[in-house]
Design a protein around this motif. Sequence first.
Motif, short mmCIF file in Angstrom:
data_model
loop_
_atom_site.label_atom_id
_atom_site.label_comp_id
_atom_site.label_asym_id
_atom_site.label_seq_id
_atom_site.Cartn_x
_atom_site.Cartn_y
_atom_site.Cartn_z
N LEU A 1 0.83 -1.20 0.00
CA LEU A 1 0.00 0.00 0.00
C LEU A 1 0.87 1.25 0.00
O LEU A 1 0.57 2.23 -0.71
N TRP A 2 1.94 1.28 0.80
CA TRP A 2 2.83 2.44 0.80
C TRP A 2 3.45 2.64 -0.58
O TRP A 2 3.58 3.78 -1.06
N ALA A 3 3.85 1.55 -1.23
CA ALA A 3 4.43 1.66 -2.56
C ALA A 3 3.45 2.31 -3.53
O ALA A 3 3.81 3.23 -4.28
N CYS A 4 2.21 1.86 -3.49
CA CYS A 4 1.19 2.40 -4.41
C CYS A 4 0.87 3.86 -4.08
O CYS A 4 0.68 4.68 -4.99
N ILE A 5 0.82 4.20 -2.78
CA ILE A 5 0.49 5.58 -2.39
C ILE A 5 1.60 6.53 -2.80
O ILE A 5 1.34 7.61 -3.36
N TYR A 6 2.87 6.15 -2.56
CA TYR A 6 3.98 7.02 -2.96
C TYR A 6 4.07 7.13 -4.48
O TYR A 6 4.63 8.11 -5.00
N THR A 7 3.54 6.16 -5.21
CA THR A 7 3.51 6.24 -6.66
C THR A 7 2.40 7.15 -7.14
O THR A 7 2.59 7.97 -8.05
N LEU A 8 1.22 7.01 -6.54
CA LEU A 8 0.03 7.66 -7.08
C LEU A 8 -0.14 9.11 -6.65
O LEU A 8 -0.42 9.99 -7.49
N VAL A 9 0.00 9.39 -5.36
CA VAL A 9 -0.38 10.71 -4.85
C VAL A 9 0.39 11.85 -5.52
O VAL A 9 -0.22 12.87 -5.88
N PRO A 10 1.73 11.75 -5.73
CA PRO A 10 2.39 12.84 -6.45
C PRO A 10 1.84 13.07 -7.86
O PRO A 10 1.89 14.20 -8.36
N ARG A 11 1.30 12.04 -8.48
CA ARG A 11 0.73 12.21 -9.81
C ARG A 11 -0.65 12.85 -9.76
O ARG A 11 -1.14 13.35 -10.77
N LEU A 12 -1.28 12.79 -8.61
CA LEU A 12 -2.59 13.43 -8.46
C LEU A 12 -2.47 14.88 -8.02
O LEU A 12 -3.27 15.72 -8.44
N THR A 13 -1.50 15.17 -7.16
CA THR A 13 -1.38 16.51 -6.58
C THR A 13 -0.25 17.33 -7.16
O THR A 13 -0.23 18.55 -6.98
N GLY A 14 0.72 16.69 -7.83
CA GLY A 14 1.88 17.41 -8.33
C GLY A 14 2.91 17.69 -7.26
O GLY A 14 3.87 18.43 -7.50
N ARG A 15 2.75 17.12 -6.07
CA ARG A 15 3.69 17.35 -4.97
C ARG A 15 4.23 16.01 -4.50
O ARG A 15 3.48 15.04 -4.42
N GLU A 16 5.49 15.96 -4.19
CA GLU A 16 6.08 14.73 -3.69
C GLU A 16 6.78 14.98 -2.36
O GLU A 16 7.15 16.10 -2.04
N PRO A 17 6.92 13.93 -1.56
CA PRO A 17 7.54 14.10 -0.25
C PRO A 17 9.04 14.25 -0.36
O PRO A 17 9.63 14.02 -1.42
N ARG A 18 9.66 14.62 0.76
CA ARG A 18 11.12 14.69 0.79
C ARG A 18 11.67 13.27 0.75
O ARG A 18 11.25 12.39 1.51
N GLN A 19 12.61 13.05 -0.15
CA GLN A 19 13.10 11.70 -0.38
C GLN A 19 13.81 11.13 0.85
O GLN A 19 13.74 9.93 1.11
N GLY A 20 14.47 12.00 1.62
CA GLY A 20 15.12 11.52 2.84
C GLY A 20 14.12 10.98 3.84
O GLY A 20 14.38 9.98 4.52
N LEU A 21 12.96 11.64 3.95
CA LEU A 21 11.93 11.17 4.87
C LEU A 21 11.29 9.87 4.38
O LEU A 21 10.91 9.02 5.18
N VAL A 22 11.16 9.73 3.06
CA VAL A 22 10.65 8.46 2.53
C VAL A 22 11.64 7.34 2.86
O VAL A 22 11.24 6.22 3.23
N GLY A 23 12.92 7.62 2.72
CA GLY A 23 13.92 6.63 3.08
C GLY A 23 13.88 6.27 4.56
O GLY A 23 14.00 5.11 4.94
N ALA A 24 13.69 7.30 5.42
CA ALA A 24 13.58 7.03 6.85
C ALA A 24 12.36 6.18 7.15
O ALA A 24 12.41 5.24 7.97
#
Length: 684
Positions: free
Chosen positions: A564-587
Amino acid sequence: MEINFYSVSGIFLILLLVIWLLRLALRLQKETAEITEMDKDRQSQQVSNLDKQQISRLVKRGRKKHTRLVNPPKNSATGIKTTLLSIAFTVIAIRANAQIPAGDNGVLTSPGMLIMLALVLLPIIAAVFFICIKLNSLVKKTRYQRLWKEAKYITEMVDCNDAFYEEMLKRKKALDFTLNNAELAGNQKPADEKGMVHNITEVNTIRFFASKRRAAKKHDVDQAVVKLIIWFLGTATFWLVVGTSIGEYLGIKFVSPDVDHVSWLSFGRLRPVHTNMVFWGWSSLAMIGLGYYVVTTVSNAAIFSIKKGYQTLVLLNTAVIAGSLSLMAGINNSGGEYREYTWPVMGLFALGIVITLINFIQTIASRKTKEIYISNWYIIAAMMFLTVIVTVGYIPWWQNGLGETIIQGYYMHQAVGMWFMLFNLGLIYYFLPQQLNTPIYSYSLGILAFWSQILFYTLIGTHHFIFSSIPWWLQTVAIVGSMGMLIPVFSGTTNFLMTFRGNYNKISRSYTLPFYLTGIIFYFTGSTQGTAEAFRSTNLVWHFTDFTVAHSHITMYGIIAFMLWACIYTLVPRLTGREPRQGLVGAHFWMALIGILFYTIPLMIGGTLKGMAWVQGKPFIDGLIMMAPYWLWRAIGGSLMWGSHLIFAWNMYTMVDTKTEAEIKQEIFERIEQADTLKVNPIA
C-alpha cells in the motif's frame, strides 16, 4: 516502571518538540536571510527557476522600453531575533523545570511525585508546542513574503532592465525549443538554447542521501476523483497512526503490564481495537481509495458515481468509529478473532463494500477497452468474496458449538487472503509494471495465480484448528489446501520478479521500488511460512505461541502495508503534483523494515522455544518468563514501526496539503497583475 514510562515519554515528547522548534528556527533564518546583492549569476538563477508559464507571463508584461534598473528590495532580520529569544527562553525553561529530583525508588513512584512531574511536564510541553505553532505560522508568512519580494523584484526587472529582459527572452526561447531534425548538422553555436542545463550549483559537501529520481509530473485527472481518492487515503492514514499508536501502547504493556489500571485501556479491550482499526480502517480504506484510480484507469472510463464513493467513505469510517468505541466499552461479538465488531457495526461496513462493488462493476461495464485487465479481476473478486465472508461470519444460525469454530477459521483466514491479499495483488498488477515502465512478465501466470488462489485459499481456514474436535478430514483438507497455495504464491512471485528483470538498476534511483520489492519478498516468505505452519508436526509446536503473532504481522504488515505504501507514494504525487522529501521516505522505509524484522524474528525464535517447552510438559509460567526478552525486542521493533508511521503521515501531508514554491509564485504573479490593474497593494 510507571515513573520511568511517564517521565521518559514526557522527555521524549519535549525532545521532539525542541527538534521541531530548532528546525523551524533554521527555516526562518533561511527565509529571512537578507538579499544583499542581485548580481548577474543571481539574476540567471532567478530566471532558471521560473517555469514556462511564468516566463510567458513576464515576457508578455515586459513588452515596453526598458530604461532604468530597480534596486533589489531589502529585507529585515527582526524575525531571527524574535526566534532566537523564543528558543533561548524555551531552553532556559526546560533546564529550569525539567530536573528529576533525587530520591529513592519509593519517593519516585509515589503518587505525589507522579502528580508533580505531570504538573511540570504538561505546561512545558504545551508551551513548546504553542511556540512551535506560532513559529510555524511565522515561517509560512515569511516564506510568502520572500517569494513575493522575489516575484516583485523579477517583475520590476522585466519592466526596467533591458539586460534582464533579454535574459528572460533567451530562457523563453530555450523552453519553447522543439526538435527540427537538424540537430546533428553541427552548425549551432555552443549556447544552451535547448534549456537542457538548469540551475547549476556546485556541491562542496559530502552527499549523505543518494539522489533519487523525481516522481512523474502531475497527471490530468478529474479533480472530483482526485479529491475522493485523497479523502480515502487521508482517513486511512489517520487510522494507521491511531491504530498503531494503540498497538505501540499494547507492546509497552508486555514489558510494563501495570502501566495503567483503567478498564477501557485493558489489553483485552485494546487489542481488538488495534487489529480491527488497522484491518478495516487503514488497509481497507487505502485499498478502496487506490482502487478508484486503478479501476477507472485500466477501464479507460470515468467512475460511475462520485456520490457513491463518498457514501462508502462515510459508512466505512462510521463503522470503524462505532466499532472502536463499542469494543473499548466492552461491547463485542465475542468468540471471534477479527470479527469482534457487533453485527450492526459490521453491517455498516458491508453496506459500504456493496455500494463500492456496484460502483466498480458499473464503471467496468462502461469501459472503453474490450478486455478486462487482470487488476480488475482481482479487485472485483476481492470485493465479491468480502461480501460472502462477512455474511457467512455473521449469520447467527451457524454460530453454535463446533460450527462457530469452523466459521471462525473460515472468516479470519478468508479476510486476509481473499480480501486484503487479493485486492493488493490487483493493485500491484497495475502499479508495478507502470512504475517500471515494463509490461507484466506473463499475463498467463497472473491468471493461473488468480484461479488457483480462489481454489485453494477458500479451503485452508481450519488449519488453525489442527488437533481440535472438528472432523479430522476437514483438518486434512485444510492442510492439502495450504500445500496447494504454493501454486499461486510461486506463480505470482515469479511473475513480479521477472517483471523486475532488467530493471533492478532502477531500485537505487527510486524511492518507491524498494517498497514494491520488499512487499513481494514478504509475499513469498510470509505465504510460504503459512504453508509450513499448516502441517500437524509444526502446528503442534507453533500454534498458540507468539510465532503466529509474528506470522500475522509478516503478512498484514510486511506484505499489505508495504504494498500500500508503494502504491500511495507512486500515485499521490501524480494526483497533486507534490512529492515528499526523499530523505523522509527513506527514513520511513528503513524504520518500517528494521522494525518489522526486530518485531518478528525474536517472536519466531521465542515462540518456537515456548512451543518446544510445552511439548516437553514444562509449566505454562516458564514459557511466560522465557518470553520476557523477546517481548522487549517486540516493543523495540514496534516502536520503530510506529515512528515510521508518523513519518509516513507527515509525508502524506506534504503530498496533499503543502504548496510548492512554483505554485506560490504563480499565485503571486497573478496577484501582482491584478494589483497593477486595480492600483491596489498586492499583499494587503
